[in-house]
Design a protein around this motif. Structure first.
Motif, PDB file in Angstrom:
ATOM      1  N   ALA A 118       8.956  12.446 -10.395  1.00  0.00           N
ATOM      2  CA  ALA A 118       9.119  12.471  -8.938  1.00  0.00           C
ATOM      3  C   ALA A 118       9.726  13.792  -8.473  1.00  0.00           C
ATOM      4  O   ALA A 118       9.294  14.365  -7.462  1.00  0.00           O
ATOM      5  CB  ALA A 118       9.990  11.300  -8.488  1.00  0.00           C
ATOM      6  N   GLU A 119      10.721  14.303  -9.184  1.00  0.00           N
ATOM      7  CA  GLU A 119      11.355  15.559  -8.790  1.00  0.00           C
ATOM      8  C   GLU A 119      10.362  16.711  -8.818  1.00  0.00           C
ATOM      9  O   GLU A 119      10.364  17.570  -7.921  1.00  0.00           O
ATOM     10  CB  GLU A 119      12.535  15.856  -9.716  1.00  0.00           C
ATOM     11  CG  GLU A 119      13.763  15.000  -9.447  1.00  0.00           C
ATOM     12  CD  GLU A 119      14.926  15.400 -10.320  1.00  0.00           C
ATOM     13  OE1 GLU A 119      14.720  16.243 -11.235  1.00  0.00           O
ATOM     14  OE2 GLU A 119      16.036  14.888 -10.099  1.00  0.00           O
ATOM     15  N   ASP A 120       9.519  16.770  -9.839  1.00  0.00           N
ATOM     16  CA  ASP A 120       8.533  17.852  -9.917  1.00  0.00           C
ATOM     17  C   ASP A 120       7.460  17.729  -8.835  1.00  0.00           C
ATOM     18  O   ASP A 120       6.783  18.708  -8.520  1.00  0.00           O
ATOM     19  CB  ASP A 120       7.868  17.862 -11.299  1.00  0.00           C
ATOM     20  CG  ASP A 120       8.640  18.716 -12.288  1.00  0.00           C
ATOM     21  OD1 ASP A 120       9.866  18.817 -12.119  1.00  0.00           O
ATOM     22  OD2 ASP A 120       8.031  19.291 -13.207  1.00  0.00           O
ATOM     23  N   MET A 121       7.305  16.542  -8.278  1.00  0.00           N
ATOM     24  CA  MET A 121       6.327  16.342  -7.218  1.00  0.00           C
ATOM     25  C   MET A 121       6.964  16.440  -5.836  1.00  0.00           C
ATOM     26  O   MET A 121       6.313  16.192  -4.827  1.00  0.00           O
ATOM     27  CB  MET A 121       5.647  14.980  -7.384  1.00  0.00           C
ATOM     28  CG  MET A 121       4.901  14.826  -8.702  1.00  0.00           C
ATOM     29  SD  MET A 121       4.065  13.239  -8.862  1.00  0.00           S
ATOM     30  CE  MET A 121       2.751  13.445  -7.660  1.00  0.00           C
ATOM     31  N   GLY A 122       8.247  16.783  -5.790  1.00  0.00           N
ATOM     32  CA  GLY A 122       8.933  16.915  -4.508  1.00  0.00           C
ATOM     33  C   GLY A 122       9.321  15.600  -3.883  1.00  0.00           C
ATOM     34  O   GLY A 122       9.489  15.523  -2.660  1.00  0.00           O
ATOM     35  N   LEU A 123       9.499  14.568  -4.692  1.00  0.00           N
ATOM     36  CA  LEU A 123       9.832  13.248  -4.172  1.00  0.00           C
ATOM     37  C   LEU A 123      11.138  12.767  -4.771  1.00  0.00           C
ATOM     38  O   LEU A 123      11.664  13.343  -5.727  1.00  0.00           O
ATOM     39  CB  LEU A 123       8.719  12.241  -4.508  1.00  0.00           C
ATOM     40  CG  LEU A 123       7.327  12.512  -3.937  1.00  0.00           C
ATOM     41  CD1 LEU A 123       6.344  11.519  -4.521  1.00  0.00           C
ATOM     42  CD2 LEU A 123       7.340  12.414  -2.425  1.00  0.00           C
ATOM     43  N   ASP A 124      11.634  11.685  -4.219  1.00  0.00           N
ATOM     44  CA  ASP A 124      12.773  10.992  -4.803  1.00  0.00           C
ATOM     45  C   ASP A 124      12.263   9.750  -5.496  1.00  0.00           C
ATOM     46  O   ASP A 124      11.423   9.012  -4.951  1.00  0.00           O
ATOM     47  CB  ASP A 124      13.796  10.613  -3.729  1.00  0.00           C
ATOM     48  CG  ASP A 124      15.065  10.057  -4.341  1.00  0.00           C
ATOM     49  OD1 ASP A 124      15.112   8.840  -4.616  1.00  0.00           O
ATOM     50  OD2 ASP A 124      16.013  10.844  -4.546  1.00  0.00           O
ATOM     51  N   GLU A 125      12.755   9.490  -6.678  1.00  0.00           N
ATOM     52  CA  GLU A 125      12.248   8.380  -7.484  1.00  0.00           C
ATOM     53  C   GLU A 125      12.388   7.038  -6.768  1.00  0.00           C
ATOM     54  O   GLU A 125      11.561   6.139  -6.946  1.00  0.00           O
ATOM     55  CB  GLU A 125      12.989   8.377  -8.826  1.00  0.00           C
ATOM     56  CG  GLU A 125      12.594   7.254  -9.771  1.00  0.00           C
ATOM     57  CD  GLU A 125      13.372   5.985  -9.512  1.00  0.00           C
ATOM     58  OE1 GLU A 125      12.852   4.898  -9.808  1.00  0.00           O
ATOM     59  OE2 GLU A 125      14.505   6.083  -8.967  1.00  0.00           O
ATOM     60  N   SER A 126      13.407   6.889  -5.938  1.00  0.00           N
ATOM     61  CA  SER A 126      13.637   5.615  -5.262  1.00  0.00           C
ATOM     62  C   SER A 126      12.521   5.264  -4.279  1.00  0.00           C
ATOM     63  O   SER A 126      12.349   4.099  -3.917  1.00  0.00           O
ATOM     64  CB  SER A 126      14.981   5.652  -4.519  1.00  0.00           C
ATOM     65  OG  SER A 126      14.988   6.676  -3.530  1.00  0.00           O
ATOM     66  N   LEU A 127      11.744   6.273  -3.830  1.00  0.00           N
ATOM     67  CA  LEU A 127      10.652   6.001  -2.897  1.00  0.00           C
ATOM     68  C   LEU A 127       9.588   5.093  -3.504  1.00  0.00           C
ATOM     69  O   LEU A 127       8.920   4.338  -2.788  1.00  0.00           O
ATOM     70  CB  LEU A 127      10.001   7.308  -2.451  1.00  0.00           C
ATOM     71  CG  LEU A 127      10.823   8.218  -1.529  1.00  0.00           C
ATOM     72  CD1 LEU A 127      10.094   9.530  -1.299  1.00  0.00           C
ATOM     73  CD2 LEU A 127      11.080   7.520  -0.200  1.00  0.00           C
ATOM     74  N   PHE A 128       9.414   5.156  -4.832  1.00  0.00           N
ATOM     75  CA  PHE A 128       8.364   4.366  -5.467  1.00  0.00           C
ATOM     76  C   PHE A 128       8.711   2.886  -5.554  1.00  0.00           C
ATOM     77  O   PHE A 128       7.819   2.054  -5.739  1.00  0.00           O
ATOM     78  CB  PHE A 128       8.073   4.911  -6.869  1.00  0.00           C
ATOM     79  CG  PHE A 128       7.398   6.254  -6.877  1.00  0.00           C
ATOM     80  CD1 PHE A 128       6.024   6.347  -6.767  1.00  0.00           C
ATOM     81  CD2 PHE A 128       8.134   7.415  -6.971  1.00  0.00           C
ATOM     82  CE1 PHE A 128       5.394   7.570  -6.767  1.00  0.00           C
ATOM     83  CE2 PHE A 128       7.519   8.657  -6.972  1.00  0.00           C
ATOM     84  CZ  PHE A 128       6.141   8.733  -6.866  1.00  0.00           C
ATOM     85  N   GLY A 129       9.987   2.551  -5.444  1.00  0.00           N
ATOM     86  CA  GLY A 129      10.382   1.148  -5.461  1.00  0.00           C
ATOM     87  C   GLY A 129      10.039   0.425  -6.745  1.00  0.00           C
ATOM     88  O   GLY A 129       9.629  -0.739  -6.721  1.00  0.00           O
ATOM     89  N   TYR A 130      10.212   1.107  -7.878  1.00  0.00           N
ATOM     90  CA  TYR A 130       9.891   0.483  -9.159  1.00  0.00           C
ATOM     91  C   TYR A 130      10.849  -0.657  -9.461  1.00  0.00           C
ATOM     92  O   TYR A 130      12.061  -0.573  -9.209  1.00  0.00           O
ATOM     93  CB  TYR A 130       9.964   1.507 -10.291  1.00  0.00           C
ATOM     94  CG  TYR A 130       8.844   2.525 -10.296  1.00  0.00           C
ATOM     95  CD1 TYR A 130       7.526   2.123 -10.140  1.00  0.00           C
ATOM     96  CD2 TYR A 130       9.116   3.870 -10.476  1.00  0.00           C
ATOM     97  CE1 TYR A 130       6.500   3.045 -10.148  1.00  0.00           C
ATOM     98  CE2 TYR A 130       8.092   4.813 -10.492  1.00  0.00           C
ATOM     99  CZ  TYR A 130       6.784   4.393 -10.321  1.00  0.00           C
ATOM    100  OH  TYR A 130       5.769   5.311 -10.333  1.00  0.00           O
ATOM    101  N   ALA A 131      10.312  -1.716 -10.053  1.00  0.00           N
ATOM    102  CA  ALA A 131      11.129  -2.828 -10.523  1.00  0.00           C
ATOM    103  C   ALA A 131      11.452  -2.623 -12.004  1.00  0.00           C
ATOM    104  O   ALA A 131      10.948  -1.704 -12.647  1.00  0.00           O
ATOM    105  CB  ALA A 131      10.392  -4.152 -10.316  1.00  0.00           C
ATOM    106  N   THR A 132      12.280  -3.503 -12.547  1.00  0.00           N
ATOM    107  CA  THR A 132      12.666  -3.395 -13.955  1.00  0.00           C
ATOM    108  C   THR A 132      11.452  -3.432 -14.869  1.00  0.00           C
ATOM    109  O   THR A 132      11.355  -2.662 -15.836  1.00  0.00           O
ATOM    110  CB  THR A 132      13.637  -4.535 -14.320  1.00  0.00           C
ATOM    111  OG1 THR A 132      14.798  -4.455 -13.493  1.00  0.00           O
ATOM    112  CG2 THR A 132      14.045  -4.443 -15.774  1.00  0.00           C
ATOM    113  N   GLN A 133      10.501  -4.313 -14.562  1.00  0.00           N
ATOM    114  CA  GLN A 133       9.292  -4.410 -15.375  1.00  0.00           C
ATOM    115  C   GLN A 133       8.496  -3.112 -15.339  1.00  0.00           C
ATOM    116  O   GLN A 133       7.920  -2.690 -16.346  1.00  0.00           O
ATOM    117  CB  GLN A 133       8.431  -5.569 -14.884  1.00  0.00           C
ATOM    118  CG  GLN A 133       7.171  -5.794 -15.708  1.00  0.00           C
ATOM    119  CD  GLN A 133       6.359  -6.982 -15.205  1.00  0.00           C
ATOM    120  OE1 GLN A 133       6.766  -7.642 -14.246  1.00  0.00           O
ATOM    121  NE2 GLN A 133       5.237  -7.239 -15.841  1.00  0.00           N
TER     122      GLN A 133
END
Length: 287
Positions: free
Chosen positions: A45-60
């Motif tokens: 996400a950082e290399d793409m200019g984003l914040d990882e939290s935007l993707f809303g990934y769950a534990t799975q």
């Protein structure tokens, strides 16, 4: 019960006590998978200019994406473990049979000193050139620590024959310290490797953006996408306008959002278009 049997049980009891203090193996493994998955996703996400939290990934999701980052390190560790176990048994059998004891002791001592030098070199690389050596230095240090400990134990075994040089408690403390150091080094190296995998995936999207699924977004209201590579056409009427946005490529659907790249996207100048996955838009996909 023999003294050897009592020592073995005592050592196993201490080992199980350490494992119980850390936590059940499944819980620890799950936590590690989640962390490595997060490290990979965060670096991408950082290399793409984003914040990882935007993707809303769950534990799975973290567990699933960590598999790609852990596959190669785990295979290498398991292969090395099998080779080490076979070699250790072969050498100890030679020592127990009274064959080449002096030679094995001498070679084991030299190997231990060389392993210490290797571990020190890895530490210097990690400190002096962290960006270049971060992936490999922790693994080099872990191998050095393991070889040094193994060489010293073989040397003691060859010198003393079947008589134990250290008490059970001393051996348990030594094994715990060595395993703790090696575990931390492997954790460090694998986390860095997971981040490298994430950065590599971000760079790969730049090379293969044209191979991603083509997407056309339809909306009754202007979306205000300010990217030159994205075309907008009013395919409706003046009474019922309908805007079609082309030139988009689907990256992922996660956390109730569409993530699109555009034709010609790069990590340096590209823009990631994020749209909600709701009834306000309609998306058509194609090759």
């Amino acid at each position: 019960m023999t003294e050897a049997g009592g020592d073995a049980r005592s050592l196993w009891s201490r080992s199980l006590g350490v494992i119980s203090a850390i936590g059940p193996p499944i819980t620890v493994a799950t936590a590690l998978l989640v962390y490595f998955g997060w490290a990979r996703a965060n670096a991408q996400a950082e290399d793409m200019g984003l914040d990882e939290s935007l993707f809303g990934y769950a534990t799975q999701d973290y567990i699933l994406i960590s598999i790609n980052a852990l596959y190669l390190p785990l295979v290498c560790i398991l292969v090395a473990g099998v080779v080490w176990l076979a070699l250790d048994r072969w050498l100890r059998r030679r020592i127990d049979e009274g064959r080449h004891q002096e030679l094995i002791a001498r070679v084991a001592g030299i190997a231990a000193l060389a392993a210490v030098a290797v571990a020190g070199t890895g530490l210097l690389l990690a400190i002096g050139q962290p960006t270049r050596a971060a992936i490999f230095a922790p693994y080099v240090m872990a191998v050095g620590v393991l070889l040094a400990a193994w060489g010293l134990r073989l040397r003691r075994h060859a010198r003393a024959g079947h008589a134990p040089v250290l008490s059970v408690e001393e051996r348990a403390v030594e094994a715990t310290l060595v395993l703790s150091i090696v575990t931390l080094l492997l954790f460090w190296g694998t986390a860095d490797y997971a981040q490298a995998v994430g950065r590599g995936l971000a760079a790969s999207f730049e090379r293969r953006v044209e191979s991603l699924p083509r997407a056309e977004v339809y909306s009754e209201k202007p979306l205000g996408i300010g990217v030159e590579a994205v075309s907008v056409t009013n395919v409706g009427t003046s009474e019922q306008p309908l805007y079609r946005y082309g030139g988009l490529r689907l990256l992922v659907l996660s956390g109730g959002r569409f993530f699109f790249l555009h034709d010609g996207w790069t990590t340096e100048e590209g823009t990631v278009v994020v749209l909600p996955d709701d009834n306000s838009i309609r998306v058509e996909f194609g090759n």
